[in-house]
Design an enzyme around this catalytic site. Structure first.
Site, short mmCIF file in Angstrom:
data_model
loop_
_atom_site.label_atom_id
_atom_site.label_comp_id
_atom_site.label_asym_id
_atom_site.label_seq_id
_atom_site.Cartn_x
_atom_site.Cartn_y
_atom_site.Cartn_z
N HIS A 42 0.86 -1.20 0.00
CA HIS A 42 0.00 0.00 0.00
C HIS A 42 0.89 1.24 0.00
CE1 HIS A 42 -3.98 1.93 1.50
NE2 HIS A 42 -3.13 2.91 1.16
N HIS B 32 1.22 4.96 -2.27
CA HIS B 32 0.71 5.83 -3.34
C HIS B 32 1.86 6.49 -4.09
CE1 HIS B 32 -3.62 6.07 -1.95
NE2 HIS B 32 -3.05 5.56 -0.87
N ASP C 43 1.77 9.26 -5.96
CA ASP C 43 1.84 10.73 -5.79
C ASP C 43 2.17 11.13 -4.36
OD1 ASP C 43 -0.68 9.73 -5.10
OD2 ASP C 43 -1.79 11.46 -5.84
N GLY D 32 -9.41 8.48 -1.26
CA GLY D 32 -9.86 9.86 -1.13
C GLY D 32 -10.63 10.06 0.17
N HIS E 203 -9.95 1.46 0.46
CA HIS E 203 -9.60 2.23 1.67
C HIS E 203 -10.87 2.30 2.53
CE1 HIS E 203 -6.15 3.77 -0.61
NE2 HIS E 203 -5.70 4.38 0.48
N GLU F 3 -10.76 4.10 7.97
CA GLU F 3 -9.66 5.02 8.27
C GLU F 3 -10.25 6.33 8.80
OE1 GLU F 3 -7.69 6.65 4.82
OE2 GLU F 3 -5.84 7.09 5.90
N HIS G 110 -6.07 0.06 5.41
CA HIS G 110 -6.15 0.57 6.79
C HIS G 110 -7.03 -0.32 7.67
CE1 HIS G 110 -3.97 3.99 5.33
NE2 HIS G 110 -4.93 4.31 4.50
N ASP H 172 1.94 3.68 2.92
CA ASP H 172 0.90 4.60 2.44
C ASP H 172 1.51 5.67 1.52
OD1 ASP H 172 -1.75 5.24 2.13
OD2 ASP H 172 -1.94 6.38 3.99
O1 LIG Z 1 -4.52 7.26 3.36
C1 LIG Z 1 -5.20 7.65 2.41
N1 LIG Z 1 -6.56 7.60 2.48
C2 LIG Z 1 -7.36 8.00 1.46
N2 LIG Z 1 -6.88 8.52 0.32
C3 LIG Z 1 -5.54 8.63 0.20
C4 LIG Z 1 -4.65 8.22 1.20
N3 LIG Z 1 -3.39 8.48 0.78
C5 LIG Z 1 -3.51 9.03 -0.44
N4 LIG Z 1 -4.78 9.13 -0.79
C6 LIG Z 1 -5.36 9.70 -2.03
O2 LIG Z 1 -5.09 8.84 -3.11
C7 LIG Z 1 -4.79 9.65 -4.25
C8 LIG Z 1 -4.13 8.83 -5.33
O3 LIG Z 1 -2.91 8.29 -4.92
C9 LIG Z 1 -3.96 10.78 -3.65
O4 LIG Z 1 -3.90 11.89 -4.52
C10 LIG Z 1 -4.74 11.07 -2.39
O5 LIG Z 1 -5.80 11.96 -2.66
ZN LIG Z 2 -3.71 4.90 1.06
#
Ligand SMILES: O=c1[nH]cnc2c1ncn2[C@@H]1O[C@H](CO)[C@@H](O)[C@H]1O
Ligand SMILES: [Zn+2]
Length: 345
Positions: free
Chosen positions: A18, A20, A22, A176, A203, A206, A227, A284
Site C-alpha cells: 500500500h 501511493h 503521488d 480519497g 480504503h 480510516e 487501513h 501509504d
Molecule cells: O490514506 C489515504 N486515504 C485515502 N486517500 C488517500 C490516502 N493516501 C492518499 N490518498 C489519495 O489517493 C490519491 C491517489 O494516490 C492521492 O492523490 C490522495 O488523494
Molecule cells: Zn492509502
C-alpha cells in the site's frame, strides 16, 4: 532505538502493498520536473521542498493530510514524469529492503494536460518495469478510483484498468475522502470491476467507521482493506474480516498522522494479530508521511514492542496477501522464506 535491532530490521525482507505514487515523490525530483516543464514553484519554495510535501505533527485529519497532494500533482501530468517517479518509488522500496511493491495511483489525477487514463497507466507501468530491472524489486500497479469522482469517470477507470490487468496492473482500489463519500456511492463501479474479475481493495475504516469496512467487503467485493483500523468499533466486523480472511493493509505512521487512532497506545495492530487477522504493514505515502518500510517496522518495535520474529511474520503475511497469481506468488513466498532462513529466522 538500539543499533543492533535497527540493523536487524534493515536486513529483514519487506513487502509494501500500500504505497501511493503521488504521495512518494522525492522532493528533489519535483524541483527538477518544475524546471524541465517550465513551471513555477510557489513563492517561498526556494530551499528544500520537503515541508511543502510532508505532513507534520499538527495534522488533524485525513482531509488535511490529503491537501498535501495538491502540491505535486501539477508536475505529474506527463509520460516522463510518471515514468521517472514510478522508477524512483521502486528505488526507495529497494533502499528499505523490499522484495515486492504494489504501487497505487489514480490515473484521472494525471489527465490534466492531455494524457488519457490508459496512457497514465501505461507510463506508470513502464517506470515500474525500469525500476524492477534496475533495482531488482518486483513492482505492480493498483489502479485507484477517487471517491469524489463521478460514477461515469470511475467506470472509465475500471475499463482502463481492465486493459492492463495481467500486464502490470494487479487490482483496483477506492481512495480519497472517506468521511464525505461513503462506499454506497460506488456500487456500480465495483460491480463492473467484479464482473471483469479484477481483484479489489478498498480504503475503509480510516476516516470512516467499521460499517464502511463491512460494506466494502460485503457489497463492493473487496478482497483486501486499506487501513481498517476502525473495525475496533464493531466486533461483528472484526469477525467478518477474520472469517473472510481479508488482509488488512495497515499503515501505522499514516494512521497516527490522520488521527485514524488517537495515538500509538491505541494502535490496534497487536489486538488484530491476537484475534487471528491477516495483518500487513505498509507505508501509504513515503513522502507525505515521511516514512519508509524500515521506519514502519522500527516504530512497531519501539511503540508496540514487536520482536524481530513478529516483524518477519508481517512480511510473511504480506506475501500471502499480495495480488500476484499462482506461480509468481509462490515465488515471492519462497523468496521471503529464503531471506528469513538466511537470517536464521
Ligand atoms: O490514506 C489515504 N486515504 C485515502 N486517500 C488517500 C490516502 N493516501 C492518499 N490518498 C489519495 O489517493 C490519491 C491517489 O494516490 C492521492 O492523490 C490522495 O488523494
Ligand atoms: Zn492509502
Amino acid at each position: 532505538m538500539d543499533q543492533p535491532l535497527q540493523e536487524q530490521i534493515r536486513r529483514l525482507p519487506k513487502i509494501d502493498l500500500h504505497v501511493h505514487l503521488d504521495g512518494s515523490v522525492k522532493p528533489e525530483t519535483i524541483r527538477e520536473l518544475a524546471r524541465a516543464q517550465g513551471k513555477a514553484l510557489p513563492e517561498g519554495a526556494e530551499g528544500d521542498l520537503t515541508p511543502w510535501m510532508q505532513i507534520d505533527e499538527t495534522c488533524s485529519s485525513l482531509i488535511e493530510y490529503l491537501s498535501k497532494f495538491d502540491f505535486v500533482l501539477p508536475f505529474m501530468q506527463t509520460a516522463e514524469s510518471l515514468e521517472r517517479i514510478a522508477e524512483e518509488v521502486v528505488e526507495q522500496a529497494a533502499a528499505s529492503g523490499c522484495l515486492y511493491v504494489e504501487v497505487r495511483f489514480a490515473p484521472m489525477l494525471h489527465t490534466l494536460e492531455g494524457l488519457s487514463a490508459r496512457e497514465a497507466i501505461l507510463h506508470t507501468i513502464a517506470g515500474l518495469q525500469r525500476g524492477e530491472q534496475t533495482f531488482g524489486v518486483k513492482a505492480r500497479v493498483i489502479v485507484i478510483c477517487m471517491r469524489h469522482d463521478s460514477v461515469e469517470k470511475n467506470l472509465e477507470v475500471i475499463e482502463a484498468a481492465r486493459d492492463y490487468y495481467g500486464k502490470g496492473v494487479v487490482a483496483v482500489d477506492l481512495a480519497g475522502d472517506e468521511a464525505g463519500f461513503p462506499p454506497a456511492l460506488h456500487h456500480d463501479v465495483f460491480e463492473l470491476a467484479a464482473r471483469y474479475e479484477l481483484p479489489i481493495t478498498i480504503h475503509a475504516g480510516e476516516a470512516g467507521g467499521a460499517d464502511n469496512v463491512r460494506e466494502s467487503i460485503a457489497r463492493l467485493g473487496a478482497r483486501r482493506i486499506g487501513h481498517g483500523v476502525r473495525i475496533t468499533e464493531d466486533p461483528a466486523v472484526i469477525e467478518l474480516v477474520k472469517s473472510t480472511r481479508t488482509p488488512l493493509e495497515m499503515c501505522p505512521v499514516s494512521n497516527i498522522q490522520t488521527k485514524a487512532v488517537t495515538g500509538w497506545d491505541a494502535y490496534p495492530i497487536r489486538l488484530f494479530m491476537e484475534q487471528g487477522l491477516l495483518v500487513t504493514v505498509n507505508t501509504d505515502n513515503m513522502t507525505v508521511s515521511g516514512t519508509t518500510m524500515n521506519l514502519e517496522y522500527e516504530m512497531l518495535a519501539e511503540h508496540c514492542g514487536f520482536t524481530l520474529q513478529e516483524l518477519a511474520q508481517l512480511t510473511v503475511n504480506s506475501a500471502e496477501a499480495a495480488f500476484l497469481d499462482g506461480a509468481e506468488k509462490e515465488e515471492l513466498k519462497a523468496a521471503v522464506q529464503n531471506a528469513l532462513r538466511m537470517l536464521g529466522l
